[in-house]
Design an enzyme around this catalytic site. Structure first.
Site, short mmCIF file in Angstrom:
data_model
loop_
_atom_site.label_atom_id
_atom_site.label_comp_id
_atom_site.label_asym_id
_atom_site.label_seq_id
_atom_site.Cartn_x
_atom_site.Cartn_y
_atom_site.Cartn_z
CB ILE A 93 -0.94 0.01 1.23
CG1 ILE A 93 -1.91 1.21 1.19
CG2 ILE A 93 -0.18 -0.06 2.52
CD1 ILE A 93 -2.99 1.14 2.26
NE ARG A 106 -8.58 3.81 10.39
CZ ARG A 106 -7.87 3.05 11.22
NH1 ARG A 106 -8.16 1.77 11.33
NH2 ARG A 106 -6.87 3.55 11.91
CE1 TYR A 140 -0.52 -1.08 6.60
CE2 TYR A 140 1.68 -1.41 7.48
CZ TYR A 140 0.85 -0.95 6.48
OH TYR A 140 1.38 -0.39 5.35
#
Length: 171
Positions: A93, A106, A140
Site C-alpha cells: 500500500i 484505512r 495495520y
C-alpha cells in the site's frame, strides 16, 4: 476533502498515471519503501499487463484511491500462485504524502479485507513494514494485523540498515 475520494479497482488504462504516481511516491525523501525511484521504470504496456493479470486472478486485487481524477493512493493484494499457499496474499500500500493521516489507507485496507473475505479463497493477508514506520504499524494493528516476525537489517534505505516487520491478518 477525504470524503470525495473514490476507492475503485485499477484498470489497464490507469497504467500511465500509476507509473507517474509511483515515481512521485518513490522520490519522496525518507519514503518507507524498498524500491528506489531509479529502479522503477516499467513501460505503460508492462504496467497495463500487470494490472490485467491481477484482475484475472481469483486471489489478487489492485485498487486505487482517486480524487478529482488523480491517483492519490493504491493497494495491491498479490495472491500466491502455488496451490499450497493460494489462500495467502501479500498486501502492498502507498498513499501520497499530502493525503496521509486522512483515513485513505484505512479505507483502502478495509476495502481489500472485505474483498478478500468475499473471495472464499483467501484466509491470510500478510505485509512487510519498516520497523521505523510507526504510523503505518499502528494503522495495520488497528485493522487487525499482528506482528509475526522481525527481519533485522533486512533493508538498506538512505544508507541505513533497517529492520523489516512481517505482519499478518487471518481472515
Amino acid at each position: 476533502m477525504a470524503d470525495s475520494v473514490i476507492i475503485r479497482e485499477a484498470r489497464p488504462e490507469d497504467a500511465a498515471e500509476m507509473i507517474a504516481y509511483m515515481r512521485r511516491v518513490l522520490a519522496e525523501p525518507g519514503i518507507n519503501l524498498i524500491t528506489e525511484v531509479d529502479e522503477f521504470s516499467p513501460t505503460i504496456e508492462a504496467e497495463a499487463h500487470w494490472i490485467r493479470e491481477i484482475v484475472r486472478s481469483d486471489n489478487s486485487l489492485f485498487i486505487v484511491a482517486e480524487h478529482e481524477g488523480r491517483l492519490i493512493g493504491q493497494l495491491t493484494l498479490r495472491g500466491e500462485k502455488r496451490r499450497n499457499v493460494h489462500h495467502s496474499a501479500v498486501l502492498g500500500i502507498t498513499v501520497a504524502r499530502e493525503w496521509r493521516g486522512q483515513g485513505i489507507g484505512r479505507r483502502l485496507i478495509r476495502h481489500a479485507v472485505d474483498w478478500a473475505q468475499r473471495t472464499g479463497v483467501l484466509t491470510r493477508i500478510e505485509l512487510h513494514v519498516f520497523a521505523r514506520n510507526v504510523g503505518a504499524i499502528r494503522l495495520y494493528e488497528s485493522c487487525g494485523f499482528v506482528p509475526e516476525g522481525r527481519r533485522r537489517g533486512a533493508v538498506i534505505r538512505d544508507g541505513e540498515l533497517l529492520d523489516d516487520l512481517v505482519m499478518a491478518l487471518l481472515l
